[in-house]
Scaffold this active site. Structure first.
Site, PDB file in Angstrom:
ATOM      1  N   LYS A 194       0.834  -1.199   0.000  1.00  0.00           N
ATOM      2  CA  LYS A 194       0.000   0.000   0.000  1.00  0.00           C
ATOM      3  C   LYS A 194       0.870   1.251   0.000  1.00  0.00           C
ATOM      4  O   LYS A 194       2.014   1.212   0.458  1.00  0.00           O
ATOM      5  CB  LYS A 194      -0.870   0.023   1.276  1.00  0.00           C
ATOM      6  CG  LYS A 194      -2.030  -0.953   1.278  1.00  0.00           C
ATOM      7  CD  LYS A 194      -2.869  -0.793   2.540  1.00  0.00           C
ATOM      8  CE  LYS A 194      -4.016  -1.788   2.572  1.00  0.00           C
ATOM      9  NZ  LYS A 194      -4.996  -1.610   1.495  1.00  0.00           N
ATOM     10  N   ARG A 207     -10.373 -11.501   1.951  1.00  0.00           N
ATOM     11  CA  ARG A 207     -11.158 -12.617   1.406  1.00  0.00           C
ATOM     12  C   ARG A 207     -10.380 -13.931   1.504  1.00  0.00           C
ATOM     13  O   ARG A 207     -10.973 -14.995   1.625  1.00  0.00           O
ATOM     14  CB  ARG A 207     -11.583 -12.290  -0.031  1.00  0.00           C
ATOM     15  CG  ARG A 207     -10.451 -12.034  -0.965  1.00  0.00           C
ATOM     16  CD  ARG A 207     -10.871 -11.273  -2.219  1.00  0.00           C
ATOM     17  NE  ARG A 207     -10.906  -9.821  -2.017  1.00  0.00           N
ATOM     18  CZ  ARG A 207     -11.237  -8.942  -2.958  1.00  0.00           C
ATOM     19  NH1 ARG A 207     -11.612  -9.351  -4.159  1.00  0.00           N
ATOM     20  NH2 ARG A 207     -11.217  -7.646  -2.702  1.00  0.00           N
TER      21      ARG A 207
HETATM   22  N1  BES Z   1      -8.238  -3.695   4.334  1.00  0.00           N
HETATM   23  C1  BES Z   1      -8.329  -3.319   2.965  1.00  0.00           C
HETATM   24  C2  BES Z   1      -9.608  -2.558   2.649  1.00  0.00           C
HETATM   25  C3  BES Z   1      -9.665  -1.132   3.130  1.00  0.00           C
HETATM   26  C4  BES Z   1      -8.960  -0.140   2.490  1.00  0.00           C
HETATM   27  C5  BES Z   1     -10.490  -0.812   4.184  1.00  0.00           C
HETATM   28  C6  BES Z   1      -9.063   1.167   2.932  1.00  0.00           C
HETATM   29  C7  BES Z   1     -10.603   0.497   4.607  1.00  0.00           C
HETATM   30  C8  BES Z   1      -9.887   1.485   3.985  1.00  0.00           C
HETATM   31  C9  BES Z   1      -8.315  -4.560   2.081  1.00  0.00           C
HETATM   32  O1  BES Z   1      -7.551  -5.614   2.526  1.00  0.00           O
HETATM   33  C10 BES Z   1      -7.761  -4.143   0.777  1.00  0.00           C
HETATM   34  O2  BES Z   1      -6.626  -3.779   0.729  1.00  0.00           O
HETATM   35  N2  BES Z   1      -8.576  -4.188  -0.271  1.00  0.00           N
HETATM   36  C11 BES Z   1      -8.163  -3.784  -1.550  1.00  0.00           C
HETATM   37  C12 BES Z   1      -8.731  -4.749  -2.548  1.00  0.00           C
HETATM   38  C13 BES Z   1      -8.171  -4.575  -3.929  1.00  0.00           C
HETATM   39  C14 BES Z   1      -6.716  -4.945  -3.963  1.00  0.00           C
HETATM   40  C15 BES Z   1      -8.962  -5.456  -4.867  1.00  0.00           C
HETATM   41  C16 BES Z   1      -8.700  -2.371  -1.787  1.00  0.00           C
HETATM   42  O3  BES Z   1      -9.812  -2.068  -1.367  1.00  0.00           O
HETATM   43  O4  BES Z   1      -7.978  -1.574  -2.351  1.00  0.00           O
HETATM   44 MN    MN Z   2      -5.538  -5.427   1.930  1.00  0.00          MN
END
Ligand code: BES
Ligand code: MN
Ligand code: ZN
Length: 499
Positions: free
Chosen positions: A284, A358
């Site tokens: 990230k 997931r």
């Molecule tokens: N924990 C995150 C989702 C999230 C992001 C929650 C920002 C709250 C604020 C999750 O694990 C994630 O990183 N999801 C990705 C999925 C994507 C790679 C398909 C996302 O939402 O960017």
């Molecule tokens: Mn994630």
């Protein structure tokens, strides 16, 4: 916190440090404000006319009001009478509870719940008052050595209600108090730093709860046991970190009041327990990455919910399952292109290691099958896309079962902890096609919250299932950064409604 009711008609004679009465912005006094106005020979009305517009989320403190015994009368703005609703009432209770907590008071009396409010029951209004008091008295202090913010001393809130309604109000207060206690556990777990609130810490929290409440039994599976269960998907995420994973199972057993033959199948709650989500190899960006300590808020909310229902001695078996680990980049971490085999036997192509929620949930959802559940509800900070879709107002609700979905929506409305139902059409499933495995772990940018739910749906075929995406509702960012305790109210209410 202690909650009680006050039923004397002579509101002006109640001895208290702070007495809250509602005022509508159209100049209409609530019945309680009217009693005080008469007792003060119109002094209350005069102050309102002169300086109180009674907008929602505003208040005015009156000291030593003539004819009134209470040390302070807190006028709380309710907005227009014709738009007054459950949410405005809950907001008004919060204004009062915050006032009491911040002023260093030890007790107060609120007449706000006595105001009729559409078809919202007094029981619900009393519940909202207790939930507000819980929020007002929560302070995060666990890792702060310079305690500038004095801990609130507020210990007692009494609600002023009609004598023939005291029982109903007390029921609401009892439920609200348990919900508030559950929410404050959820808030604390969320707010704790990720080097403290690890998978092991969450496991210990479950064990501690099982010592505190005799209806609860905790089991925490470690790496070896998770391996024996063949949770290849969950383990692939856990492998990237030195921090050992934990697979937590916390069971609440209905009291002996329920005869064995009348026992309904359990309701299973599954909470995403990523104690820090750096994204893994699909790292990230640095900005706000600290907030990914909140990626275990699904887990925190199911543990909080278990605390609430244990306190209420709920007459229904409920099982919480928490797959917990960190998602970090390392030489052992998942890589884009890796294919893993889930506990269900389905193979998964990992195209983005940041779609890890997931990957841990699917194995927990498969594990849930062994309980032959009446329903499984998973709770997860699953997608940024859900924040884009619904912001921080509504939790995203996905379900293949209309009765379950409706029950959760209703429970959310009842407790001012709302969800909004999102689609799960088969057409979205196509986005998860993989050339090399049974399923891919991402479905591309369109409808990201939906394809995440679609992924989970592949593992939930043998029971009624709902998924709550709390990415937008579990915590607030910015200067008041902190966990919200949601969706504990919705979950506890749903369980109360289905006990
Ligand atoms: N924990 C995150 C989702 C999230 C992001 C929650 C920002 C709250 C604020 C999750 O694990 C994630 O990183 N999801 C990705 C999925 C994507 C790679 C398909 C996302 O939402 O960017
Ligand atoms: Mn994630
Ligand atoms: Zn995550």
């Amino acid at each position: 916190m202690e909650f009680s009711t006050q039923t004397t008609a002579s509101l002006h004679q109640i001895k208290t440090a702070a007495l809250a009465v509602g005022v509508f912005s159209d100049g209409i006094l609530s019945p309680a404000a009217d009693v005080l106005d008469n007792a003060s020979n119109g002094a209350l009305r005069a102050v309102i006319n002169a300086e109180f517009k009674a907008k929602p989320n505003t208040h005015l403190v009156l000291r030593n009001l003539a004819g009134v015994v209470a040390t302070r009368v807190i006028l709380v703005g309710l907005g227009k009478q014709d738009t007054y609703n459950a949410a405005t009432h809950a907001g008004a209770e919060l204004v009062f509870a915050n006032y009491c907590a911040n002023a260093g008071l030890t007790e107060g009396v609120s007449a706000l719940a006595s105001i009729d409010c559409g078809n919202v029951k007094l029981r619900s209004r009393a519940k909202a008052a207790a939930i507000a008091a819980g929020r007002a008295t929560y302070r995060y202090t666990a890792t702060v050595s310079e305690k500038t913010d004095a801990a609130p001393k507020l210990r007692k809130i009494a609600l002023w209600v009609a004598r023939n309604k005291a029982n109903e109000a007390q029921q609401g207060l009892r439920e609200g108090k348990a919900i508030a206690n559950g929410m404050n556990l959820t808030r604390l777990l969320g707010d704790l730093p990720p080097n403290v609130c690890t998978p092991t810490y969450l496991g210990n929290t479950a064990k501690k709860l099982s010592k505190e409440f005799k209806s609860l039994k905790a089991e925490v599976l470690g790496l070896k046991q998770i391996e024996a269960l063949k949770m290849g998907s969950f383990l692939s995420v856990a492998r990237g970190s030195y921090e050992p994973p934990a697979f937590i199972v916390l069971k609440h057993t209905a009291g002996t009041k329920v005869a064995a033959k009348d026992r309904k199948a359990p309701i299973v709650l599954v909470g995403k327990g990523i104690t820090f989500d750096a994204g893994g190899i699909s790292l990230k960006p640095a900005a706000n990455m600290d907030e990914m300590k909140y990626d275990m808020c699904g887990a925190a909310s199911v543990l909080g919910t278990m605390r609430s229902i244990a306190e209420l001695e709920l007459d229904r078996d409920v099982i919480a399952i928490v797959p917990s680990c960190e998602n970090l980049p390392s030489g052992r971490a998942n890589k884009p292109g890796d294919i893993v085999t889930s506990m269900s036997g389905k193979t998964i192509e990992i195209l983005n290691t940041d779609a890890e929620g997931r990957l841990v949930l699917c194995d927990a959802l498969t594990y849930a099958e062994r309980f032959k559940p009446a329903a499984v509800i998973d709770v997860a900070t699953l997608t940024g896309a859900c924040v884009v879709a619904l912001g921080n107002v509504n939790t995203g609700l996905f379900s293949t079962d209309d009765a379950l979905a409706e029950g959760l929506l209703q429970a959310g409305r009842e407790t001012n902890d709302t969800a909004w139902r999102m689609p799960l059409d088969d057409a979205y499933q196509e986005q998860l096609r993989s050339n090399f495995a049974d399923i891919a772990n991402i479905g591309g940018p369109p409808a990201g919250a939906v394809t995440a739910a679609c992924f989970l749906s592949r593992f939930t075929k043998s029971y009624a299932w709902a998924h709550l995406d709390i990415a937008g509702t579990a915590w607030r960012s910015g200067k008041d950064k902190g966990a919200s305790g949601r969706p504990v109210p919705m979950l506890v209410q749903y369980l109360l409604d289905h006990a």
